[in-house]
Design an enzyme around this catalytic site. Structure first.
Site, short mmCIF file in Angstrom:
data_model
loop_
_atom_site.label_atom_id
_atom_site.label_comp_id
_atom_site.label_asym_id
_atom_site.label_seq_id
_atom_site.Cartn_x
_atom_site.Cartn_y
_atom_site.Cartn_z
N ASP A 8 34.11 39.88 41.96
CA ASP A 8 35.55 39.96 41.76
C ASP A 8 36.15 40.29 43.12
O ASP A 8 35.47 40.82 44.00
CB ASP A 8 35.84 41.06 40.72
CG ASP A 8 37.33 41.26 40.52
OD1 ASP A 8 38.07 40.25 40.49
OD2 ASP A 8 37.75 42.43 40.39
N ARG A 9 37.41 39.94 43.35
CA ARG A 9 37.99 40.17 44.67
C ARG A 9 38.70 41.52 44.77
O ARG A 9 38.31 42.39 45.55
CB ARG A 9 38.99 39.02 44.98
CG ARG A 9 39.37 38.89 46.44
CD ARG A 9 40.61 38.02 46.64
NE ARG A 9 41.82 38.72 46.24
CZ ARG A 9 43.05 38.23 46.38
NH1 ARG A 9 43.25 37.02 46.89
NH2 ARG A 9 44.10 38.94 46.01
N ASP A 10 39.72 41.70 43.90
CA ASP A 10 40.57 42.89 44.02
C ASP A 10 39.93 44.08 43.32
O ASP A 10 39.56 44.03 42.16
CB ASP A 10 41.95 42.59 43.44
CG ASP A 10 42.61 41.41 44.15
OD1 ASP A 10 42.26 41.15 45.32
OD2 ASP A 10 43.46 40.75 43.54
N TYR A 21 49.11 43.07 43.50
CA TYR A 21 48.88 41.67 43.86
C TYR A 21 48.71 41.57 45.38
O TYR A 21 49.48 42.16 46.12
CB TYR A 21 50.06 40.79 43.43
CG TYR A 21 50.13 40.59 41.93
CD1 TYR A 21 49.20 39.77 41.29
CD2 TYR A 21 51.11 41.21 41.16
CE1 TYR A 21 49.25 39.56 39.91
CE2 TYR A 21 51.17 41.00 39.78
CZ TYR A 21 50.23 40.18 39.17
OH TYR A 21 50.29 39.98 37.82
N ASN A 53 41.08 36.39 39.30
CA ASN A 53 42.29 36.07 38.54
C ASN A 53 43.49 36.24 39.47
O ASN A 53 43.66 37.31 40.06
CB ASN A 53 42.47 37.03 37.37
CG ASN A 53 41.56 36.71 36.19
OD1 ASN A 53 40.87 35.69 36.18
ND2 ASN A 53 41.57 37.59 35.21
N GLN A 54 44.31 35.21 39.58
CA GLN A 54 45.52 35.32 40.41
C GLN A 54 46.74 34.91 39.60
O GLN A 54 47.43 33.93 39.89
CB GLN A 54 45.36 34.47 41.69
CG GLN A 54 44.31 35.05 42.66
CD GLN A 54 44.65 36.48 43.10
OE1 GLN A 54 45.83 36.83 43.27
NE2 GLN A 54 43.64 37.33 43.26
N ARG A 103 40.88 32.01 33.15
CA ARG A 103 41.19 33.42 33.42
C ARG A 103 40.16 34.34 32.78
O ARG A 103 39.91 34.29 31.58
CB ARG A 103 42.60 33.74 32.88
CG ARG A 103 43.08 35.13 33.22
CD ARG A 103 44.51 35.35 32.70
NE ARG A 103 44.88 36.74 32.73
CZ ARG A 103 45.35 37.39 33.80
NH1 ARG A 103 45.48 36.74 34.93
NH2 ARG A 103 45.66 38.66 33.74
N LYS A 104 39.55 35.20 33.61
CA LYS A 104 38.62 36.19 33.05
C LYS A 104 39.39 37.05 32.05
O LYS A 104 40.53 37.37 32.31
CB LYS A 104 38.04 37.07 34.18
CG LYS A 104 37.16 36.31 35.16
CD LYS A 104 36.71 37.21 36.32
CE LYS A 104 37.82 37.49 37.31
NZ LYS A 104 37.41 38.30 38.47
N ASP A 129 35.10 45.19 38.58
CA ASP A 129 35.57 46.57 38.35
C ASP A 129 36.33 46.67 37.03
O ASP A 129 36.97 47.68 36.78
CB ASP A 129 36.45 47.04 39.52
CG ASP A 129 37.74 46.25 39.64
OD1 ASP A 129 37.78 45.07 39.23
OD2 ASP A 129 38.72 46.81 40.16
#
Ligand SMILES: [Mg+2]
Ligand SMILES: [Zn+2]
Length: 162
Positions: A8-10, A21, A53-54, A103-104, A129
């Site tokens: 995951d990124r964020d 964001y 997810n963005q 989308r997760k 996370d």
């Protein structure tokens, strides 16, 4: 067959405590240990992928181009630190705006990567996370490791580094 770590990124790579964001480079603050940890995973033979997810795109807060640009910068920063990110997939949709399969907690992004890069499910792990990261992992049939958001992931990944 290759084995992979889906990241995951964020909250996992980039600290999102100050910005919910993140779409421009000035907002990028790497979480402690990210470079060392990804290098360790790479040395264990894992390919590294990011799935993010963005939904801010669907909400009109920023554009797909913003995300493509920041992801190119991310790949370059990692490359300068001897880390190869093999691919980044993101879902531009938001559950409040539309339905989608990517989308997760849905697993399409992970499944696409598995098919495209011939990845071995049993040997691959999603590091996230949130519960939605873990659900996506389970639905795709890979392992899931849930870390504490915005903290060094090292204690959580020690099992796969052994
Ligand atoms: Mg996250
Ligand atoms: Zn989507």
């Amino acid at each position: 067959m290759n084995k992979a770590i889906f990241l995951d990124r964020d909250g996992v790579l980039i600290n999102n405590q100050h910005h919910y964001y993140i779409w421009e480079s000035t907002q990028i603050e790497f979480i402690d240990g990210v470079f060392d940890n990804l290098k360790r995973l790479q040395q264990k033979g894992f390919q590294l992928y990011i799935v993010s997810n963005q939904g801010g795109i669907s909400r009109g807060l920023y554009t797909k181009e913003n995300i493509l640009t920041i992801h190119e910068e991310l790949i370059e920063t990692f490359r300068k630190n001897q880390i190869i990110i093999s691919d980044i997939l993101f879902c531009p949709h938001h559950s409040k705006k539309e339905k989608c399969l990517c989308r997760k907690p849905k697993s399409l992004m992970i499944e696409k990567l598995i098919a495209k890069y011939n990845l071995n499910l049993q040997e691959s792990t999603m590091i996230g996370d949130s519960e939605s990261d873990m659900k996506a992992a389970a639905m795709a049939g890979v392992h899931g490791i849930k870390i504490t958001p915005n903290q060094n992931m090292f204690p959580f990944i020690s099992t796969i580094l052994r």
